[in-house]
Design a protein around this motif. Structure first.
Motif, PDB file in Angstrom:
ATOM      1  N   ASN A   1       0.817  -1.222   0.000  1.00 13.59           N
ATOM      2  CA  ASN A   1       0.000   0.000   0.000  1.00 13.59           C
ATOM      3  C   ASN A   1       0.846   1.266   0.000  1.00 13.59           C
ATOM      4  O   ASN A   1       0.473   2.267  -0.597  1.00 13.59           O
ATOM      5  CB  ASN A   1      -0.922   0.024   1.221  1.00 13.59           C
ATOM      6  CG  ASN A   1      -2.085  -0.922   1.033  1.00 13.59           C
ATOM      7  OD1 ASN A   1      -2.475  -1.202  -0.100  1.00 13.59           O
ATOM      8  ND2 ASN A   1      -2.638  -1.413   2.126  1.00 13.59           N
ATOM      9  N   LEU A   2       1.980   1.196   0.671  1.00 15.47           N
ATOM     10  CA  LEU A   2       2.887   2.348   0.663  1.00 15.47           C
ATOM     11  C   LEU A   2       3.629   2.436  -0.666  1.00 15.47           C
ATOM     12  O   LEU A   2       3.775   3.522  -1.235  1.00 15.47           O
ATOM     13  CB  LEU A   2       3.889   2.251   1.819  1.00 15.47           C
ATOM     14  CG  LEU A   2       3.350   2.650   3.188  1.00 15.47           C
ATOM     15  CD1 LEU A   2       4.343   2.281   4.286  1.00 15.47           C
ATOM     16  CD2 LEU A   2       3.057   4.152   3.255  1.00 15.47           C
ATOM     17  N   LEU A   3       4.060   1.289  -1.184  1.00 13.49           N
ATOM     18  CA  LEU A   3       4.782   1.279  -2.465  1.00 13.49           C
ATOM     19  C   LEU A   3       3.921   1.876  -3.575  1.00 13.49           C
ATOM     20  O   LEU A   3       4.411   2.611  -4.438  1.00 13.49           O
ATOM     21  CB  LEU A   3       5.203  -0.149  -2.826  1.00 13.49           C
ATOM     22  CG  LEU A   3       6.247  -0.780  -1.893  1.00 13.49           C
ATOM     23  CD1 LEU A   3       6.522  -2.231  -2.291  1.00 13.49           C
ATOM     24  CD2 LEU A   3       7.553   0.015  -1.902  1.00 13.49           C
ATOM     25  N   LYS A   4       2.628   1.588  -3.499  1.00 16.01           N
ATOM     26  CA  LYS A   4       1.708   2.110  -4.503  1.00 16.01           C
ATOM     27  C   LYS A   4       1.652   3.648  -4.440  1.00 16.01           C
ATOM     28  O   LYS A   4       1.768   4.334  -5.457  1.00 16.01           O
ATOM     29  CB  LYS A   4       0.310   1.535  -4.233  1.00 16.01           C
ATOM     30  CG  LYS A   4      -0.620   1.583  -5.425  1.00 16.01           C
ATOM     31  CD  LYS A   4      -1.837   0.717  -5.142  1.00 16.01           C
ATOM     32  CE  LYS A   4      -3.048   1.275  -5.851  1.00 16.01           C
ATOM     33  NZ  LYS A   4      -4.299   0.756  -5.313  1.00 16.01           N
ATOM     34  N   ALA A   5       1.537   4.159  -3.216  1.00 18.00           N
ATOM     35  CA  ALA A   5       1.482   5.622  -3.043  1.00 18.00           C
ATOM     36  C   ALA A   5       2.791   6.278  -3.469  1.00 18.00           C
ATOM     37  O   ALA A   5       2.799   7.351  -4.078  1.00 18.00           O
ATOM     38  CB  ALA A   5       1.164   5.959  -1.589  1.00 18.00           C
ATOM     39  N   ILE A   6       3.899   5.619  -3.163  1.00 20.01           N
ATOM     40  CA  ILE A   6       5.216   6.155  -3.532  1.00 20.01           C
ATOM     41  C   ILE A   6       5.333   6.232  -5.058  1.00 20.01           C
ATOM     42  O   ILE A   6       5.800   7.233  -5.610  1.00 20.01           O
ATOM     43  CB  ILE A   6       6.349   5.267  -2.953  1.00 20.01           C
ATOM     44  CG1 ILE A   6       6.380   5.365  -1.421  1.00 20.01           C
ATOM     45  CG2 ILE A   6       7.709   5.669  -3.523  1.00 20.01           C
ATOM     46  CD1 ILE A   6       7.227   4.293  -0.750  1.00 20.01           C
TER      47      ILE A   6
END
Ligand code: ADP
Ligand code: MG
Length: 435
Positions: free
Chosen positions: A11-16
């Motif tokens: 979920n963080l990788l997607k936002a990054i």
């Protein structure tokens, strides 16, 4: 190294990826794994090194992993010295947490507290705050800090410079003893070390140079001139160069206002940003500067600290800062993201000592020139002027006299040294108040 390899969740990788970051910056590479492991950090990193993501990404991950399904106490507290910086960190966290069930609020002074209180009441996981407003709301029982697991002090050196030491101590006393602490500072002064020793638990030291080292990529020039010619000169530089986005530094708030008015009267769209401006005015000025409706942003050091102003080709020091380190912070706003930038300083004869101090800190001389029609009426500093025979004799006489005095009074030298030192620190205090 990739963000995935640092151990961040999907979920963080997607936002990054949506933010457009392809790989972690140096400080992110160092800090993220350590924070995920639960370490306390003492990090030296200047503006523009990507530290906001360096601490918010791992904290978001830790919070998301351990969140209570119903109950939302404030579990992460991020303290920053200025309102702008607080707002900026908040915006970043909102983006990074887009795909997580994490709520964040930002609080700072200068605006009515009602909305801030309402959003805290609805339940938040992360609070970004400036010290004053935080203490205000806490003392009114509008928020509770007794469940905080993560504390971040961003730009800690500037917080101390701004006199937040006592507020920080008060806030520390409100937090649970067991928590993870991250301290970021551009410099490691004696005061910072003392602060760090006071609350960090076996901290790991992390250092990161700015992605593009200021001294190398930025063309630095000093134009010698007179105080009275500076306003005309700066307007000429901006007009002749047809510069469209210029950050100008003044030493005082009044100086910023005066210069801003003068520019507007000459048809240059300008706005000032400093501690006496309302929050709304500051936000508006910065937004205008970013979307190019404001061509010149005139700022004091404190107001500008930590602002993320991308792609800035020109920084002008209308006045030199009397603390050499501030010069480095100022010019660090240009030549970001790999682009070359130009930093120009207008130096009047009363500022030559500041220039010398800056050159000593940088370990390099700035290109020093004059612009025709704006030359200083008093040419070059006294010690660069060829001395007349008379002056040389006079100096010799003075030296001899001093030597005699010293022989007569063995303590004379020491007393003089002490006096000049206390005088210097007095000036320093004065200049801080003015800003
Ligand atoms: P600092 O807190 O050190 O001043 P920021 O976190 O504000 O730095 O980051 C400065 C700029 O760099 C911001 O515009 C941010 O979006 C951008 N940035 C941060 N990390 C990365 C990255 N890994 N790749 C590309 N850009 C990044
Ligand atoms: Mg920052």
């Amino acid at each position: 190294m990739t963000f995935k390899e640092l151990g961040l969740s999907d979920n963080l990788l997607k936002a990054i990826a949506e933010k457009g970051y392809t790989k972690p910056s140096t400080i992110q590479e160092k800090a993220i794994p350590l924070v995920l492991k639960g370490k306390d950090l003492l990090a030296s990193a200047q503006t523009g090194t990507g530290k906001t993501a360096g601490f918010t990404l791992p904290i978001l991950q830790l919070l998301a992993e351990t969140r209570h399904p119903k109950y939302r106490p404030i579990r992460a507290l991020i303290l920053t010295p200025t309102r702008e910086l607080a707002a900026q960190i908040y915006d970043n966290i909102r983006e990074y947490s887009k795909h997580l069930d994490i709520r964040t609020t930002v609080i700072f002074g200068g605006v009515k507290p009602k909305k801030q209180i309402d959003s805290i009441r609805r339940g938040i996981d992360i609070l970004v705050a400036t010290p004053g407003r935080l203490i205000d709301l806490e003392s009114q029982n509008k928020l509770s800090l007794n469940r905080v697991d993560y504390l971040v002090l961003d730009e800690a050196d500037r917080m101390l410079d701004m006199g937040f030491q006592r507020d920080i101590n008060k806030i520390l006393a409100l937090l649970p003893k067991k928590r993870q602490n991250l301290l970021f500072s551009a410099t490691f002064s004696k005061e910072i070390k003392k602060l760090a020793n006071g609350f960090l638990h076996h901290p790991v030291m992390v250092e990161a140079e700015p992605e593009n080292s200021t001294v190398e990529k930025i063309i630095q020039k000093a134009y010698r001139t007179d105080k009275s010619k500076k306003t005309a000169l700066i307007i000429k530089l901006i007009s002749d160069g047809n510069w469209q986005q210029v950050l100008v530094f003044t030493r005082t708030k009044h100086g910023a206002n005066r210069l801003c008015k003068k520019m507007i009267s000459k048809g240059i769209k300008a706005a000032a940003i400093h501690g006496n401006k309302s929050q709304a005015a500051r936000t508006k000025a910065l937004a205008g500067f970013k979307d190019s409706t404001v061509r010149v942003l005139v700022a004091t050091d404190i107001a500008a600290r930590g602002l993320d102003i991308p792609l800035l080709p020109h920084v002008i020091n209308y006045e030199l800062p009397n603390i050499a380190e501030d010069y480095v912070h100022r010019i660090g706003r240009t030549g970001r993201a790999g682009a070359n930038g130009e930093a120009i300083s207008l130096v009047s004869s009363d500022e030559v000592a500041y220039l010398k101090a800056i050159e000593k800190l940088l370990k390099q001389k700035l290109i020093s020139t004059v612009i025709e029609g704006y030359e200083p009426s008093e040419i070059t500093p006294d010690n660069e002027k060829p001395k007349t025979k008379e002056q040389k004799l006079d100096e010799q006489r003075q030296r001899q006299q001093r030597r005699k005095n010293r022989l007569a009074k063995p303590n004379a030298k020491k007393e003089k040294g002490q006096y000049s030192k206390s005088n210097k620190s007095r000036n320093r205090n004065k200049s801080h108040k003015k800003r």
